[in-house]
Enzyme design. Structure first.
Site, PDB file in Angstrom:
ATOM      1  N   GLN A  70       0.806  -1.211   0.000  1.00  0.00           N
ATOM      2  CA  GLN A  70       0.000   0.000   0.000  1.00  0.00           C
ATOM      3  C   GLN A  70       0.840   1.262   0.000  1.00  0.00           C
ATOM      4  O   GLN A  70       0.312   2.368  -0.165  1.00  0.00           O
ATOM      5  CB  GLN A  70      -0.933   0.020   1.215  1.00  0.00           C
ATOM      6  CG  GLN A  70      -0.212   0.173   2.544  1.00  0.00           C
ATOM      7  CD  GLN A  70      -1.132   0.031   3.729  1.00  0.00           C
ATOM      8  OE1 GLN A  70      -1.474  -1.078   4.103  1.00  0.00           O
ATOM      9  NE2 GLN A  70      -1.520   1.160   4.318  1.00  0.00           N
TER      10      GLN A  70
ATOM     11  N   CYS B 189      -5.075   0.154   3.892  1.00  0.00           N
ATOM     12  CA  CYS B 189      -4.932  -1.233   4.332  1.00  0.00           C
ATOM     13  C   CYS B 189      -6.270  -1.965   4.317  1.00  0.00           C
ATOM     14  O   CYS B 189      -6.340  -3.150   3.980  1.00  0.00           O
ATOM     15  CB  CYS B 189      -4.326  -1.278   5.729  1.00  0.00           C
ATOM     16  SG  CYS B 189      -5.250  -0.316   6.957  1.00  0.00           S
TER      17      CYS B 189
ATOM     18  N   HIS C 178      -5.086  -0.498  11.737  1.00  0.00           N
ATOM     19  CA  HIS C 178      -4.593  -1.216  10.563  1.00  0.00           C
ATOM     20  C   HIS C 178      -5.478  -2.425  10.292  1.00  0.00           C
ATOM     21  O   HIS C 178      -6.194  -2.911  11.178  1.00  0.00           O
ATOM     22  CB  HIS C 178      -3.153  -1.669  10.827  1.00  0.00           C
ATOM     23  CG  HIS C 178      -2.396  -2.120   9.620  1.00  0.00           C
ATOM     24  ND1 HIS C 178      -2.420  -1.452   8.407  1.00  0.00           N
ATOM     25  CD2 HIS C 178      -1.580  -3.194   9.413  1.00  0.00           C
ATOM     26  CE1 HIS C 178      -1.649  -2.082   7.538  1.00  0.00           C
ATOM     27  NE2 HIS C 178      -1.133  -3.135   8.131  1.00  0.00           N
TER      28      HIS C 178
ATOM     29  N   ASN D 237       0.718  -9.024   5.449  1.00  0.00           N
ATOM     30  CA  ASN D 237       0.599  -7.576   5.537  1.00  0.00           C
ATOM     31  C   ASN D 237       0.590  -6.970   4.131  1.00  0.00           C
ATOM     32  O   ASN D 237       0.786  -7.687   3.140  1.00  0.00           O
ATOM     33  CB  ASN D 237       1.748  -7.000   6.377  1.00  0.00           C
ATOM     34  CG  ASN D 237       1.389  -5.701   7.048  1.00  0.00           C
ATOM     35  OD1 ASN D 237       0.399  -5.057   6.704  1.00  0.00           O
ATOM     36  ND2 ASN D 237       2.187  -5.291   8.019  1.00  0.00           N
TER      37      ASN D 237
END
Length: 441
Positions: A67, A73, A365, A386
């Protein structure tokens, strides 16, 4: 009448100095902290043992996305779960979906919602807590799972190559600050029109004009979304696939075996009554679109549903406070990673409900669960995908201890089939409305 404030005195400081010097380890700790920093001095070396990267349940999910310098996110994580499904059903590796495409529509849709929120609260002053919240959040690019789900349901999805990232999606600050300034100026204009007695038609025309200007800004910065694209990919057997002139909505309906309405955001926010349904209307980004709802349950229920979905071969979107006890470089999430309380000889204990109530807990997040290690059916660590690129953790993957999940994971998105009949019945309840500034925002 307010009590008189107590000032610190020279006597106080002398006592503090004596207390410090009476600690036999004061000089050693001071040298370690000043030379290495708080986190390095407080790091528990045993964390590497706890965060062993092997998992009894592990999904094959390929390379991670990135990102970059953006707050998307929430969008990346849902698109990751969708692309994993596409990769499984179509036997293809590393097929990425366009984050830019949905981000464009979010900017436009969210501006439309903002203007309507400003009009709805025009009778309140700009320092009213609700109005101030809307003004503070103007232009922001954070979000919730139901927000990106609403975008997918309305606009569909497309491959990343059909609408690739631009500089402004990779680095959203300049666009966000410009948009925030415009939206706040527009708020002044709309509120003045209301106070001057403008008609509903006049206000609606002005709102639509303002949304059109946001559309133009987004088109200049991200590109205008294509209405069709050619679907092209080579599968794992080296077979070439091509379908011309596909619309994003048809692509989602035809190629993704998923109904987003079957999924529910399961939360653990113990500052609120459990086994209740909640709604955060202030964050909803599409007028008439998907509502932001949370089923608030015990943490054991949250983990049980996440494990069941992983065992069935499907990854899990989850919201968390990634800024707590995290090593970005190593990809570690461990509630005891930095033993700061021991370092300073202080008590830093707050339970989860207290952290929510006293503004220590926040959903900062979203990531994706792709594995879990079970010992006699009980989890002790989790594998996390992630969206920070391959240079963090192990090629972009993090590992999380179960106690970090207990403390700092606040929500997962799972298929409602993993809920009990009693829990599914709660989904039909009238949700309790949350304040716009609730920590689950």
């Amino acid at each position: 009448m307010a009590e008189k404030l107590s000032a610190l005195t020279a006597s106080d400081f002398k006592q503090y100095h004596r207390d410090l010097k009476q600690r036999p380890d004061a000089d050693v700790i001071s040298r370690a902290v000043m030379t290495n920093g708080v986190n390095a001095a407080a790091t528990d070396p045993a964390a590497k043992v706890r965060l062993h990267r092997e998992f009894s349940v592990e999904l094959d999910t390929g390379t991670v996305t990135n990102q970059k310098q953006s707050g998307r996110c929430w969008e990346f994580s849902l698109l990751n779960t969708l692309r994993h499904r596409f990769e499984q059903t179509h036997h293809v590796k590393n097929f990425e979906l366009s984050q830019n495409y949905l981000f464009f529509w979010d900017r436009v849709e969210r501006a439309n919602m903002f203007y309507q929120q400003i009009l709805a609260t025009a009778d309140k002053g700009p320092n009213d807590r609700e109005v101030a919240f809307y003004l503070k959040m103007a232009g922001g690019d954070g979000g919730q799972w139901p927000m990106v789900a609403a975008l997918v349901e309305k606009y569909g999805v497309m491959p990343a190559y059909a609408m690739p990232e631009t500089y402004n999606t990779d680095h959203t600050n300049a666009f966000a600050s410009t948009l925030a300034l415009k939206m706040r100026r527009d708020a002044v204009i709309l509120r003045d029109l209301v106070h001057e007695g403008a008609s509903a038609d006049q206000l609606d025309e002005k709102r639509r004009q303002m949304v059109g200007e946001v559309y133009r800004m987004a088109a200049y910065s991200f590109g205008e979304p294509p209405t069709t694209f050619d679907l092209e990919y080579r599968d794992n057997d080296k077979k070439w696939h091509r379908q011309a002139d596909v619309t994003p909505t048809d692509f989602f309906k035809q190629e993704f075996d998923v109904d987003l309405e079957d999924y529910v955001v399961v939360t653990n926010s113990p500052d609120k009554p459990l086994n209740e349904l909640y709604r955060l209307a202030s964050q909803e980004n599409i007028a008439g679109g998907k509502q932001i709802q949370f089923l608030n349950v015990d943490m054991d229920v949250l983990k049980k549903t996440a494990i069941a979905q992983l065992q069935d071969g499907e990854t899990v979107w989850f919201g968390n406070d990634v800024l707590q006890q995290m090593s970005r470089e190593q990809g570690f999430l461990d509630a005891k990673l930095y033993r700061r309380a021991e370092l300073f000889g202080i008590d830093l204990t707050l339970n989860k409900a207290q952290r929510f109530a006293y503004h220590e807990a926040e959903v900062t997040h979203a990531m994706t669960l792709t594995g879990v290690n079970l010992v006699d059916g009980t989890p002790n660590r989790w594998k996390v995908e992630n969206s920070w690129g391959e240079k963090n953790g192990e090629k972009g993957y993090f590992v999380m201890t179960d106690d970090w999940m207990d403390q700092f994971v606040y929500e997962v998105v799972v298929h409602k089939k993993y809920l009990t009949a009693e829990q599914r019945a709660i989904l039909a309840h009238q949700p309790v409305e949350l304040a716009p500034w609730d920590p689950l925002m």
